[in-house]
Design a protein around this motif. Structure first.
Motif, PDB file in Angstrom:
ATOM      1  N   ARG A  82       2.729 -26.044 -17.843  1.00 44.83           N
ATOM      2  CA  ARG A  82       2.851 -27.344 -18.507  1.00 44.83           C
ATOM      3  C   ARG A  82       3.844 -27.304 -19.665  1.00 44.83           C
ATOM      4  NH1 ARG A  82      -2.826 -27.761 -17.387  1.00 44.83           N
ATOM      5  NH2 ARG A  82      -3.321 -26.635 -19.287  1.00 44.83           N
ATOM      6  N   GLY A  83       3.975 -26.152 -20.287  1.00 44.74           N
ATOM      7  CA  GLY A  83       4.796 -26.050 -21.495  1.00 44.74           C
ATOM      8  C   GLY A  83       6.207 -25.584 -21.212  1.00 44.74           C
ATOM      9  N   PRO A  84       6.570 -24.495 -21.872  1.00 43.44           N
ATOM     10  CA  PRO A  84       7.960 -24.061 -21.807  1.00 43.44           C
ATOM     11  C   PRO A  84       8.388 -23.566 -20.419  1.00 43.44           C
ATOM     12  CG  PRO A  84       6.639 -22.404 -22.924  1.00 43.44           C
ATOM     13  CD  PRO A  84       5.755 -23.610 -22.681  1.00 43.44           C
ATOM     14  N   GLY A  85       7.451 -23.308 -19.561  1.00 46.26           N
ATOM     15  CA  GLY A  85       7.777 -22.843 -18.214  1.00 46.26           C
ATOM     16  C   GLY A  85       7.293 -21.429 -17.979  1.00 46.26           C
ATOM     17  N   ILE A  86       7.241 -21.085 -16.742  1.00 45.47           N
ATOM     18  CA  ILE A  86       6.761 -19.770 -16.333  1.00 45.47           C
ATOM     19  C   ILE A  86       7.826 -19.171 -15.427  1.00 45.47           C
ATOM     20  CG2 ILE A  86       5.485 -20.666 -14.343  1.00 45.47           C
ATOM     21  CD1 ILE A  86       3.350 -18.497 -14.945  1.00 45.47           C
ATOM     22  N   THR A  87       8.033 -17.887 -15.593  1.00 46.31           N
ATOM     23  CA  THR A  87       9.025 -17.243 -14.731  1.00 46.31           C
ATOM     24  C   THR A  87       8.420 -17.011 -13.356  1.00 46.31           C
ATOM     25  OG1 THR A  87       8.378 -14.984 -15.286  1.00 46.31           O
ATOM     26  CG2 THR A  87      10.012 -16.037 -16.734  1.00 46.31           C
ATOM     27  N   ARG A  88       9.294 -16.881 -12.415  1.00 45.97           N
ATOM     28  CA  ARG A  88       8.866 -16.621 -11.038  1.00 45.97           C
ATOM     29  C   ARG A  88       8.055 -15.315 -10.975  1.00 45.97           C
ATOM     30  NH1 ARG A  88      11.012 -18.989  -6.908  1.00 45.97           N
ATOM     31  NH2 ARG A  88      10.833 -18.202  -4.800  1.00 45.97           N
ATOM     32  N   GLU A  89       8.498 -14.319 -11.736  1.00 46.97           N
ATOM     33  CA  GLU A  89       7.823 -13.014 -11.755  1.00 46.97           C
ATOM     34  C   GLU A  89       6.415 -13.134 -12.353  1.00 46.97           C
ATOM     35  OE1 GLU A  89       8.320  -8.708 -13.910  1.00 46.97           O
ATOM     36  OE2 GLU A  89      10.166  -9.758 -13.341  1.00 46.97           O
ATOM     37  N   GLU A  90       6.264 -13.897 -13.436  1.00 44.31           N
ATOM     38  CA  GLU A  90       4.948 -14.092 -14.052  1.00 44.31           C
ATOM     39  C   GLU A  90       3.996 -14.816 -13.098  1.00 44.31           C
ATOM     40  OE1 GLU A  90       5.742 -14.549 -18.840  1.00 44.31           O
ATOM     41  OE2 GLU A  90       6.277 -16.234 -17.544  1.00 44.31           O
ATOM     42  N   LEU A  91       4.533 -15.834 -12.431  1.00 47.50           N
ATOM     43  CA  LEU A  91       3.701 -16.572 -11.480  1.00 47.50           C
ATOM     44  C   LEU A  91       3.296 -15.682 -10.311  1.00 47.50           C
ATOM     45  CD1 LEU A  91       2.353 -19.179 -10.615  1.00 47.50           C
ATOM     46  CD2 LEU A  91       4.509 -19.868  -9.527  1.00 47.50           C
ATOM     47  N   GLN A  92       4.252 -14.895  -9.796  1.00 47.10           N
ATOM     48  CA  GLN A  92       3.945 -14.001  -8.668  1.00 47.10           C
ATOM     49  C   GLN A  92       2.911 -12.955  -9.073  1.00 47.10           C
ATOM     50  OE1 GLN A  92       5.126 -14.455  -5.450  1.00 47.10           O
ATOM     51  NE2 GLN A  92       3.441 -13.033  -5.093  1.00 47.10           N
ATOM     52  N   THR A  93       3.030 -12.420 -10.286  1.00 45.77           N
ATOM     53  CA  THR A  93       2.056 -11.429 -10.772  1.00 45.77           C
ATOM     54  C   THR A  93       0.667 -12.059 -10.864  1.00 45.77           C
ATOM     55  OG1 THR A  93       3.754 -10.265 -12.040  1.00 45.77           O
ATOM     56  CG2 THR A  93       1.470  -9.911 -12.708  1.00 45.77           C
ATOM     57  N   PHE A  94       0.604 -13.279 -11.422  1.00 43.24           N
ATOM     58  CA  PHE A  94      -0.688 -13.962 -11.522  1.00 43.24           C
ATOM     59  C   PHE A  94      -1.290 -14.219 -10.141  1.00 43.24           C
ATOM     60  CE2 PHE A  94      -3.134 -17.957 -11.590  1.00 43.24           C
ATOM     61  CZ  PHE A  94      -4.177 -17.554 -12.404  1.00 43.24           C
ATOM     62  N   LEU A  95      -0.464 -14.688  -9.220  1.00 46.34           N
ATOM     63  CA  LEU A  95      -0.959 -14.960  -7.868  1.00 46.34           C
ATOM     64  C   LEU A  95      -1.416 -13.677  -7.168  1.00 46.34           C
ATOM     65  CD1 LEU A  95       1.588 -17.680  -6.695  1.00 46.34           C
ATOM     66  CD2 LEU A  95      -0.805 -17.994  -7.382  1.00 46.34           C
ATOM     67  N   ASP A  96      -0.684 -12.592  -7.350  1.00 45.19           N
ATOM     68  CA  ASP A  96      -1.081 -11.304  -6.750  1.00 45.19           C
ATOM     69  C   ASP A  96      -2.407 -10.819  -7.333  1.00 45.19           C
ATOM     70  OD1 ASP A  96       1.203 -11.320  -5.190  1.00 45.19           O
ATOM     71  OD2 ASP A  96       2.306  -9.893  -6.463  1.00 45.19           O
ATOM     72  N   GLU A  97      -2.540 -10.922  -8.654  1.00 42.30           N
ATOM     73  CA  GLU A  97      -3.783 -10.503  -9.309  1.00 42.30           C
ATOM     74  C   GLU A  97      -4.947 -11.389  -8.865  1.00 42.30           C
ATOM     75  OE1 GLU A  97      -2.906 -10.698 -13.481  1.00 42.30           O
ATOM     76  OE2 GLU A  97      -1.901  -8.749 -13.488  1.00 42.30           O
ATOM     77  N   THR A  98      -4.688 -12.676  -8.742  1.00 42.33           N
ATOM     78  CA  THR A  98      -5.727 -13.609  -8.314  1.00 42.33           C
ATOM     79  C   THR A  98      -6.165 -13.313  -6.883  1.00 42.33           C
ATOM     80  OG1 THR A  98      -4.862 -15.318  -9.774  1.00 42.33           O
ATOM     81  CG2 THR A  98      -6.297 -16.046  -7.983  1.00 42.33           C
ATOM     82  N   THR A  99      -5.207 -13.070  -6.012  1.00 37.12           N
ATOM     83  CA  THR A  99      -5.532 -12.746  -4.615  1.00 37.12           C
ATOM     84  C   THR A  99      -6.353 -11.459  -4.538  1.00 37.12           C
ATOM     85  OG1 THR A  99      -3.521 -13.840  -3.858  1.00 37.12           O
ATOM     86  CG2 THR A  99      -4.556 -12.279  -2.338  1.00 37.12           C
ATOM     87  N   GLU A 100      -5.924 -10.453  -5.272  1.00 36.70           N
ATOM     88  CA  GLU A 100      -6.652  -9.173  -5.277  1.00 36.70           C
ATOM     89  C   GLU A 100      -8.068  -9.354  -5.840  1.00 36.70           C
ATOM     90  OE1 GLU A 100      -6.355  -4.701  -7.197  1.00 36.70           O
ATOM     91  OE2 GLU A 100      -4.581  -5.971  -7.227  1.00 36.70           O
ATOM     92  N   ALA A 101      -8.167 -10.101  -6.932  1.00 37.42           N
ATOM     93  CA  ALA A 101      -9.479 -10.340  -7.544  1.00 37.42           C
ATOM     94  C   ALA A 101     -10.385 -11.119  -6.589  1.00 37.42           C
ATOM     95  CB  ALA A 101      -9.326 -11.086  -8.863  1.00 37.42           C
ATOM     96  N   MET A 102      -9.848 -12.114  -5.924  1.00 39.82           N
ATOM     97  CA  MET A 102     -10.673 -12.900  -4.990  1.00 39.82           C
ATOM     98  C   MET A 102     -11.144 -12.037  -3.817  1.00 39.82           C
ATOM     99  SD  MET A 102     -10.967 -15.602  -6.620  1.00 39.82           S
ATOM    100  CE  MET A 102     -11.973 -16.479  -5.479  1.00 39.82           C
ATOM    101  N   ASP A 103     -10.280 -11.147  -3.333  1.00 39.49           N
ATOM    102  CA  ASP A 103     -10.700 -10.227  -2.268  1.00 39.49           C
ATOM    103  C   ASP A 103     -11.838  -9.329  -2.741  1.00 39.49           C
ATOM    104  OD1 ASP A 103      -8.819 -11.249  -0.509  1.00 39.49           O
ATOM    105  OD2 ASP A 103      -7.371  -9.618  -0.829  1.00 39.49           O
ATOM    106  N   MET A 104     -11.713  -8.823  -3.964  1.00 39.15           N
ATOM    107  CA  MET A 104     -12.758  -7.952  -4.507  1.00 39.15           C
ATOM    108  C   MET A 104     -14.049  -8.725  -4.733  1.00 39.15           C
ATOM    109  SD  MET A 104     -10.455  -5.641  -7.099  1.00 39.15           S
ATOM    110  CE  MET A 104     -11.790  -4.652  -7.706  1.00 39.15           C
ATOM    111  N   ILE A 105     -13.940  -9.941  -5.222  1.00 38.25           N
ATOM    112  CA  ILE A 105     -15.132 -10.776  -5.424  1.00 38.25           C
ATOM    113  C   ILE A 105     -15.820 -11.031  -4.090  1.00 38.25           C
ATOM    114  CG2 ILE A 105     -15.919 -13.105  -6.035  1.00 38.25           C
ATOM    115  CD1 ILE A 105     -13.801 -13.059  -8.290  1.00 38.25           C
ATOM    116  N   THR A 106     -15.025 -11.352  -3.082  1.00 32.94           N
ATOM    117  CA  THR A 106     -15.597 -11.596  -1.755  1.00 32.94           C
ATOM    118  C   THR A 106     -16.303 -10.356  -1.229  1.00 32.94           C
ATOM    119  OG1 THR A 106     -13.878 -13.225  -1.280  1.00 32.94           O
ATOM    120  CG2 THR A 106     -15.057 -12.298   0.609  1.00 32.94           C
TER     121      THR A 106
END
Length: 180
Positions: A82-106
């Motif tokens: 929403r603010g100054p923007g997010i880099t592609r790398e930051e977004l990809q890292t967040f998505l990778d961490e989220t995917t990994e975390a969701m797999d572990m939660i499952t």
């Protein structure tokens, strides 16, 4: 003579009531035995429940930790979007961490669900003396899953080497009790 007659009368009275006294004492012993059996069952159940709840706390705790970590990171990423923007790398890292975390939660929640299901199946089988069709390997694996936590602090380890699964028509509760 009167003292002797009193003693004889008292002996007759004891003899006449001896069977009643023996029956009374036998009933008392049976009641005590039943109370001891119930206390032993409750103690075993308490130990089993403690072991299973300990086993459940691990996957549930891991799932909560992962979910709270995601909850903490998500607002920061949303602010960047929403603010100054997010880099592609930051977004990809967040998505990778989220995917990994969701797999572990499952995986952890699936493990908790399986433990509850195994515990439930074994408990139901032990309570009902109904004859039914069941798979022997499933019965053994479910029983071992419920008793494994109580063996963690012992020097014993259970290793299952089950052959082909056998379909049985019998009493799974009895099989479970024998294995336990």
């Amino acid at each position: 003579v009167s003292a002797r007659r009193a003693d004889v009368a008292q002996l007759r009275d004891y003899r006449d009531h001896l069977a009643e006294k023996v029956e009374e004492r036998t009933q008392l012993l049976k009641a005590t035995q039943n109370e001891l059996i119930q206390a032993e069952k409750l103690a075993a159940l308490g130990s089993l429940v403690a072991g299973v709840s300990h086993e459940l706390n691990t996957p549930i705790g891991n799932g909560l930790m992962l979910a709270s970590t995601l909850s903490e990171k998500a607002p920061a990423v949303a602010d960047k979007v929403r603010g100054p923007g997010i880099t592609r790398e930051e977004l990809q890292t967040f998505l990778d961490e989220t995917t990994e975390a969701m797999d572990m939660i499952t995986r952890t929640l699936t493990r908790a669900r399986d433990l509850v299901q195994d515990f439930k199946t074994v408990a139901v089988d032990r309570q009902s003396a109904k004859r039914r069709q069941f798979r022997l390997n499933d019965c053994i694996e479910e029983t071992v899953a419920t008793i494994r936590p109580s063996l963690k602090r012992s020097r014993y380890e259970i290793q299952l080497e089950l052959g082909d699964d056998v379909q049985m028509d019998g009493y799974p509760g009895a099989v479970s009790q024998i294995i336990s």
